[in-house]
Design a protein around this motif. Structure first.
Motif, PDB file in Angstrom:
ATOM      1  N   TYR A 120      36.752  66.735  59.364  1.00  0.00           N
ATOM      2  CA  TYR A 120      35.572  67.293  58.730  1.00  0.00           C
ATOM      3  C   TYR A 120      34.585  67.776  59.776  1.00  0.00           C
ATOM      4  N   ARG A 121      34.059  68.957  59.606  1.00  0.00           N
ATOM      5  CA  ARG A 121      33.047  69.494  60.508  1.00  0.00           C
ATOM      6  C   ARG A 121      31.687  69.284  59.849  1.00  0.00           C
ATOM      7  N   TRP A 122      30.907  68.369  60.397  1.00  0.00           N
ATOM      8  CA  TRP A 122      29.599  68.047  59.838  1.00  0.00           C
ATOM      9  C   TRP A 122      28.645  69.208  60.009  1.00  0.00           C
ATOM     10  N   ALA A 123      27.811  69.420  59.004  1.00  0.00           N
ATOM     11  CA  ALA A 123      26.814  70.482  59.074  1.00  0.00           C
ATOM     12  C   ALA A 123      25.781  70.128  60.131  1.00  0.00           C
ATOM     13  N   HIS A 124      25.521  71.037  61.006  1.00  0.00           N
ATOM     14  CA  HIS A 124      24.430  70.876  61.961  1.00  0.00           C
ATOM     15  C   HIS A 124      23.954  72.264  62.354  1.00  0.00           C
ATOM     16  N   PHE A 125      22.662  72.390  62.507  1.00  0.00           N
ATOM     17  CA  PHE A 125      22.068  73.688  62.748  1.00  0.00           C
ATOM     18  C   PHE A 125      21.113  73.597  63.931  1.00  0.00           C
ATOM     19  N   ALA A 126      21.106  74.637  64.746  1.00  0.00           N
ATOM     20  CA  ALA A 126      20.215  74.661  65.903  1.00  0.00           C
ATOM     21  C   ALA A 126      18.763  74.848  65.484  1.00  0.00           C
ATOM     22  N   ASP A 127      18.536  75.561  64.393  1.00  0.00           N
ATOM     23  CA  ASP A 127      17.187  75.829  63.933  1.00  0.00           C
ATOM     24  C   ASP A 127      17.105  75.442  62.464  1.00  0.00           C
ATOM     25  N   VAL A 128      16.184  74.580  62.144  1.00  0.00           N
ATOM     26  CA  VAL A 128      16.013  74.126  60.767  1.00  0.00           C
ATOM     27  C   VAL A 128      14.662  74.618  60.269  1.00  0.00           C
ATOM     28  N   PRO A 129      14.649  75.350  59.151  1.00  0.00           N
ATOM     29  CA  PRO A 129      13.366  75.849  58.659  1.00  0.00           C
ATOM     30  C   PRO A 129      12.476  74.708  58.179  1.00  0.00           C
ATOM     31  N   PHE A 130      11.193  74.845  58.435  1.00  0.00           N
ATOM     32  CA  PHE A 130      10.229  73.847  57.985  1.00  0.00           C
ATOM     33  C   PHE A 130       9.047  74.589  57.380  1.00  0.00           C
ATOM     34  N   THR A 131       8.657  74.155  56.213  1.00  0.00           N
ATOM     35  CA  THR A 131       7.497  74.738  55.551  1.00  0.00           C
ATOM     36  C   THR A 131       6.500  73.621  55.297  1.00  0.00           C
ATOM     37  N   PRO A 132       5.336  73.685  55.928  1.00  0.00           N
ATOM     38  CA  PRO A 132       4.334  72.648  55.676  1.00  0.00           C
ATOM     39  C   PRO A 132       3.930  72.638  54.204  1.00  0.00           C
ATOM     40  N   LEU A 133       3.603  71.498  53.698  1.00  0.00           N
ATOM     41  CA  LEU A 133       3.166  71.355  52.315  1.00  0.00           C
ATOM     42  C   LEU A 133       1.831  72.077  52.165  1.00  0.00           C
ATOM     43  N   SER A 134       1.754  73.029  51.241  1.00  0.00           N
ATOM     44  CA  SER A 134       0.533  73.822  51.084  1.00  0.00           C
ATOM     45  C   SER A 134      -0.484  73.152  50.161  1.00  0.00           C
ATOM     46  N   THR A 135      -0.043  72.156  49.414  1.00  0.00           N
ATOM     47  CA  THR A 135      -0.917  71.413  48.510  1.00  0.00           C
ATOM     48  C   THR A 135      -1.060  69.999  49.058  1.00  0.00           C
ATOM     49  N   PRO A 136      -2.257  69.448  49.124  1.00  0.00           N
ATOM     50  CA  PRO A 136      -2.382  68.056  49.576  1.00  0.00           C
ATOM     51  C   PRO A 136      -1.502  67.144  48.710  1.00  0.00           C
ATOM     52  N   LEU A 137      -0.868  66.182  49.334  1.00  0.00           N
ATOM     53  CA  LEU A 137       0.067  65.301  48.628  1.00  0.00           C
ATOM     54  C   LEU A 137      -0.580  64.641  47.410  1.00  0.00           C
ATOM     55  N   GLY A 138      -1.843  64.307  47.506  1.00  0.00           N
ATOM     56  CA  GLY A 138      -2.548  63.683  46.391  1.00  0.00           C
ATOM     57  C   GLY A 138      -2.702  64.584  45.171  1.00  0.00           C
ATOM     58  N   ARG A 139      -2.400  65.881  45.350  1.00  0.00           N
ATOM     59  CA  ARG A 139      -2.443  66.825  44.224  1.00  0.00           C
ATOM     60  C   ARG A 139      -1.080  67.473  43.971  1.00  0.00           C
ATOM     61  N   ALA A 140      -0.094  67.149  44.785  1.00  0.00           N
ATOM     62  CA  ALA A 140       1.218  67.802  44.706  1.00  0.00           C
ATOM     63  C   ALA A 140       2.074  67.229  43.577  1.00  0.00           C
TER      64      ALA A 140
END
Length: 181
Positions: free
Chosen positions: A38-58
């Protein structure tokens, strides 16, 4: 190089308390069944999107790999051995207001350090509802979503992940908590 020293009152972990080699264990299992390595998934670049809504309102979705109970599929109770008959192969959704009957009897979970007896280890729905009540998160999405674990990167990336994303968008959630079991 940075080194760390143990505090005077620190206690070392027991010799058996080591990381779980689940990746190699799973690879060995499938090799024994006659599949290629099995070839495990691994990526050199992983997209990240900061949470745009404060967690207390998300609005937060819960996504789990726990399987819906299937009465005719053999033992699926706490402590059940691995049960391939209880696997599921399509994304599912259940109302978050219910207490869904989900179980785990996967090959890869750590049966020494956790227990399928505690539903919150693989379906922390009650804990998330407590977090909503305490104001730590704004709301829980209306549905819990189940992600199959059929060990196919292609099916996961081309079928399951887009379907879960579609359902999360339909539920208008801001973030998701993924709980692998």
């Amino acid at each position: 190089m940075t080194t760390a020293t143990l505090e005077a009152n620190a206690v070392a972990a027991a010799d058996y308390d080591v990381p779980i080699p689940y990746m190699q264990r799973t690879r060995d299992y499938y090799l024994a069944l006659g599949f290629n390595a099995y070839r495990w998934a691994h990526f050199a670049d992983v997209p990240f999107t900061p949470l745009s809504t404060p967690l207390g309102r998300a609005r937060v979705a819960l996504i789990t790999t726990a399987a819906p109970y299937q009465p005719g599929a053999g033992d699926q109770g706490p402590g059940a051995p691995y049960n391939a008959a209880a696997k599921f192969y399509q994304v599912y959704s259940v109302p978050a207001e219910t207490k869904p009957d989900l179980r785990i009897s996967h090959i890869g979970y750590d049966r020494v350090h956790t227990s399928a007896k505690d539903l919150n280890t693989y379906l922390p729905l009650a804990r998330l509802k407590e977090a909503v009540a305490a104001g730590r998160i704004g709301a829980l999405g209306p549905r819990v979503h189940g992600a199959p674990t059929n060990r196919s990167q292609r099916v996961t990336t081309e079928t399951d992940a887009p379907e879960i994303l579609r359902r999360c968008q339909e539920d208008r959630v801001d973030a998701a908590i993924l709980v692998p079991s």
